[in-house]
Motif scaffolding. Structure first.
Motif, PDB file in Angstrom:
ATOM      1  N   ASP A   1       0.838  -1.201   0.000  1.00 27.52           N
ATOM      2  CA  ASP A   1       0.000   0.000   0.000  1.00 27.52           C
ATOM      3  C   ASP A   1       0.875   1.254   0.000  1.00 27.52           C
ATOM      4  O   ASP A   1       0.597   2.224  -0.723  1.00 27.52           O
ATOM      5  N   ARG A   2       1.939   1.231   0.781  1.00 24.44           N
ATOM      6  CA  ARG A   2       2.864   2.361   0.822  1.00 24.44           C
ATOM      7  C   ARG A   2       3.511   2.573  -0.558  1.00 24.44           C
ATOM      8  O   ARG A   2       3.696   3.709  -1.009  1.00 24.44           O
ATOM      9  N   TYR A   3       3.844   1.467  -1.205  1.00 25.40           N
ATOM     10  CA  TYR A   3       4.442   1.535  -2.548  1.00 25.40           C
ATOM     11  C   TYR A   3       3.462   2.137  -3.549  1.00 25.40           C
ATOM     12  O   TYR A   3       3.822   3.019  -4.355  1.00 25.40           O
ATOM     13  N   LEU A   4       2.202   1.693  -3.496  1.00 25.98           N
ATOM     14  CA  LEU A   4       1.193   2.233  -4.412  1.00 25.98           C
ATOM     15  C   LEU A   4       0.960   3.719  -4.173  1.00 25.98           C
ATOM     16  O   LEU A   4       0.789   4.497  -5.118  1.00 25.98           O
ATOM     17  N   ALA A   5       0.955   4.108  -2.902  1.00 26.16           N
ATOM     18  CA  ALA A   5       0.737   5.519  -2.574  1.00 26.16           C
ATOM     19  C   ALA A   5       1.856   6.394  -3.137  1.00 26.16           C
ATOM     20  O   ALA A   5       1.625   7.538  -3.541  1.00 26.16           O
ATOM     21  N   SER A   6       3.064   5.843  -3.167  1.00 28.52           N
ATOM     22  CA  SER A   6       4.215   6.604  -3.675  1.00 28.52           C
ATOM     23  C   SER A   6       4.372   6.490  -5.184  1.00 28.52           C
ATOM     24  O   SER A   6       5.102   7.282  -5.795  1.00 28.52           O
ATOM     25  N   ASN A   7       3.707   5.505  -5.794  1.00 27.48           N
ATOM     26  CA  ASN A   7       3.835   5.263  -7.233  1.00 27.48           C
ATOM     27  C   ASN A   7       2.442   5.075  -7.853  1.00 27.48           C
ATOM     28  O   ASN A   7       2.106   3.988  -8.340  1.00 27.48           O
ATOM     29  N   PRO A   8       1.622   6.128  -7.846  1.00 27.83           N
ATOM     30  CA  PRO A   8       0.219   5.976  -8.283  1.00 27.83           C
ATOM     31  C   PRO A   8       0.063   5.610  -9.752  1.00 27.83           C
ATOM     32  O   PRO A   8      -0.976   5.076 -10.143  1.00 27.83           O
ATOM     33  N   ASN A   9       1.074   5.867 -10.556  1.00 23.18           N
ATOM     34  CA  ASN A   9       0.967   5.577 -11.988  1.00 23.18           C
ATOM     35  C   ASN A   9       1.738   4.326 -12.395  1.00 23.18           C
ATOM     36  O   ASN A   9       1.983   4.108 -13.587  1.00 23.18           O
ATOM     37  N   VAL A  10       2.117   3.493 -11.440  1.00 25.31           N
ATOM     38  CA  VAL A  10       2.888   2.291 -11.741  1.00 25.31           C
ATOM     39  C   VAL A  10       2.077   1.349 -12.625  1.00 25.31           C
ATOM     40  O   VAL A  10       0.849   1.267 -12.523  1.00 25.31           O
ATOM     41  N   SER A  11       2.761   0.660 -13.520  1.00 21.89           N
ATOM     42  CA  SER A  11       2.083  -0.317 -14.380  1.00 21.89           C
ATOM     43  C   SER A  11       1.693  -1.543 -13.555  1.00 21.89           C
ATOM     44  O   SER A  11       2.281  -1.823 -12.501  1.00 21.89           O
ATOM     45  N   PHE A  12       0.711  -2.267 -14.038  1.00 21.98           N
ATOM     46  CA  PHE A  12       0.269  -3.466 -13.336  1.00 21.98           C
ATOM     47  C   PHE A  12       1.408  -4.486 -13.241  1.00 21.98           C
ATOM     48  O   PHE A  12       1.605  -5.117 -12.202  1.00 21.98           O
ATOM     49  N   GLU A  13       2.161  -4.619 -14.309  1.00 23.93           N
ATOM     50  CA  GLU A  13       3.259  -5.595 -14.328  1.00 23.93           C
ATOM     51  C   GLU A  13       4.324  -5.256 -13.288  1.00 23.93           C
ATOM     52  O   GLU A  13       4.810  -6.131 -12.564  1.00 23.93           O
ATOM     53  N   ASP A  14       4.700  -3.979 -13.209  1.00 21.50           N
ATOM     54  CA  ASP A  14       5.719  -3.577 -12.245  1.00 21.50           C
ATOM     55  C   ASP A  14       5.203  -3.710 -10.817  1.00 21.50           C
ATOM     56  O   ASP A  14       5.944  -4.099  -9.907  1.00 21.50           O
ATOM     57  N   ALA A  15       3.925  -3.387 -10.610  1.00 25.63           N
ATOM     58  CA  ALA A  15       3.344  -3.516  -9.277  1.00 25.63           C
ATOM     59  C   ALA A  15       3.324  -4.972  -8.842  1.00 25.63           C
ATOM     60  O   ALA A  15       3.647  -5.290  -7.687  1.00 25.63           O
ATOM     61  N   CYS A  16       2.961  -5.853  -9.754  1.00 25.93           N
ATOM     62  CA  CYS A  16       2.934  -7.285  -9.421  1.00 25.93           C
ATOM     63  C   CYS A  16       4.338  -7.796  -9.102  1.00 25.93           C
ATOM     64  O   CYS A  16       4.520  -8.604  -8.189  1.00 25.93           O
ATOM     65  N   ALA A  17       5.319  -7.339  -9.852  1.00 24.44           N
ATOM     66  CA  ALA A  17       6.704  -7.760  -9.601  1.00 24.44           C
ATOM     67  C   ALA A  17       7.156  -7.295  -8.224  1.00 24.44           C
ATOM     68  O   ALA A  17       7.848  -8.027  -7.500  1.00 24.44           O
ATOM     69  N   TYR A  18       6.761  -6.078  -7.840  1.00 22.66           N
ATOM     70  CA  TYR A  18       7.127  -5.571  -6.514  1.00 22.66           C
ATOM     71  C   TYR A  18       6.431  -6.380  -5.424  1.00 22.66           C
ATOM     72  O   TYR A  18       7.054  -6.737  -4.418  1.00 22.66           O
ATOM     73  N   PHE A  19       5.154  -6.671  -5.636  1.00 25.73           N
ATOM     74  CA  PHE A  19       4.419  -7.476  -4.653  1.00 25.73           C
ATOM     75  C   PHE A  19       5.074  -8.846  -4.497  1.00 25.73           C
ATOM     76  O   PHE A  19       5.250  -9.337  -3.373  1.00 25.73           O
ATOM     77  N   ASP A  20       5.450  -9.461  -5.601  1.00 29.66           N
ATOM     78  CA  ASP A  20       6.096 -10.774  -5.543  1.00 29.66           C
ATOM     79  C   ASP A  20       7.416 -10.702  -4.780  1.00 29.66           C
ATOM     80  O   ASP A  20       7.765 -11.621  -4.029  1.00 29.66           O
ATOM     81  N   SER A  21       8.157  -9.609  -4.970  1.00 27.31           N
ATOM     82  CA  SER A  21       9.436  -9.473  -4.265  1.00 27.31           C
ATOM     83  C   SER A  21       9.213  -9.326  -2.764  1.00 27.31           C
ATOM     84  O   SER A  21      10.018  -9.817  -1.966  1.00 27.31           O
ATOM     85  N   LEU A  22       8.117  -8.682  -2.370  1.00 33.25           N
ATOM     86  CA  LEU A  22       7.790  -8.595  -0.939  1.00 33.25           C
ATOM     87  C   LEU A  22       7.528  -9.981  -0.371  1.00 33.25           C
ATOM     88  O   LEU A  22       8.005 -10.324   0.711  1.00 33.25           O
ATOM     89  N   GLU A  23       6.757 -10.776  -1.104  1.00 32.69           N
ATOM     90  CA  GLU A  23       6.443 -12.131  -0.619  1.00 32.69           C
ATOM     91  C   GLU A  23       7.702 -12.985  -0.522  1.00 32.69           C
ATOM     92  O   GLU A  23       7.908 -13.702   0.462  1.00 32.69           O
TER      93      GLU A  23
END
Length: 288
Positions: free
Chosen positions: A133-155
């Protein structure tokens, strides 16, 4: 474009509201059957009542995952969805979500749905959603692919520990050997474990006494590579124990931040009275 962060009730954020714009959090409740009574693990559940019922029940209890239809409704809340249910090895929840995802995408191919195997429950999941959520708040225009990659790296860079005082439900459910559960209960032994890929509790160690257990948790986190950061501590009617662990973490890793929250019904069912579920991460998942 709108986002939905979706889980089941193994995530303890419950009525949490994300800070990222146009972002919703929602969860599908699991059900817990105790004797003749079915408890729905939603916001109206009295978790203490559930805990008392589980302790009083002599026969094996059980849990049931959300239906495909329940998942499908949640996948229609936003244009872009990231869903992370309880570990695939523990419950049919992940597979039901996968079926719902395929069904929704067949009907509405323009939606984007990313499904992640948490390989955990509780604290690890809480931590990942909060950091994302913090990442999305700081990157509101992030692509879906990049957001998913970041989420996967968190997991991939986060861990979970279970500090348990009672083991009857885990033994009945086959998550730990029955003999180990009986012996540990009789000898008042505290067990420290982590989640295996198969969904069982993989034993890390055991102690007799709360102070020794706190030291064991700190040693285990350090051995896993934790060097400080954010830690989620979920507890089953054991806020004092959670606070004692939080104090030790901040003492050992100055500058770390801890969040303490009560377990949902499902996590209370497995962690049992006075259990703790600890989520923490390294690198990107440390929150530093």
């Amino acid at each position: 474009m709108s986002w939905a962060l979706i889980s089941d009730s193994s995530c303890n954020l419950r009525d949490w509201q994300p800070t990222a714009p146009h972002t919703t959090f929602a969860f599908a409740p699991l059900k817990i059957r105790v004797g003749e009574h079915e408890f729905v693990d939603d916001l109206s559940l009295d978790v203490h009542e559930l805990n008392c019922a589980v302790q009083a029940e002599t026969n094996a209890s059980s849990s049931a995952c959300p239906s495909v239809g329940e998942w499908a409704e949640l996948f229609k809340l936003a244009d872009k969805t990231i869903c992370m249910p309880i570990s695939e090895g523990v419950s049919g929840s992940y597979n039901a979500a996968a079926t719902a995802r395929d069904m929704v995408l067949a009907e509405e191919p323009d939606r984007q749905i990313h499904l992640v195997n948490s390989r955990a429950a509780g604290g690890k999941m809480d931590l990942i959603f909060l950091l994302f959520d913090r990442y999305l708040a700081s990157n509101p225009n992030v692509s879906f692919e990049d957001a998913c990659a970041y989420f996967d790296s968190l997991e991939q860079n986060s861990k979970i520990l279970f500090s348990l005082c009672n083991y009857e439900n885990l033994a009945k459910a086959g998550r730990i050997p029955k003999a180990a559960g009986v012996i540990a209960n009789k000898l008042n032994i505290r067990i420290l474990g982590t989640a295996s890929e198969a969904g069982k509790i993989e034993l890390v160690g055991h102690t007799r006494g709360e102070k020794k257990m706190l030291n064991k948790i700190i040693d285990t986190m350090e051995a896993e590579g934790f060097t400080g950061g954010e830690v989620i501590i979920d507890h089953v009617e054991n806020e004092a124990g959670a606070q004692a662990l939080a104090d030790r973490i901040v003492e050992h890793w100055p500058g770390s931040k801890t969040i303490i929250m009560p377990c949902s019904g499902l996590d209370s069912y497995y962690a049992e009275m006075h259990g703790l579920i600890i989520g923490y991460g390294m690198g990107v998942a440390s929150g530093k």
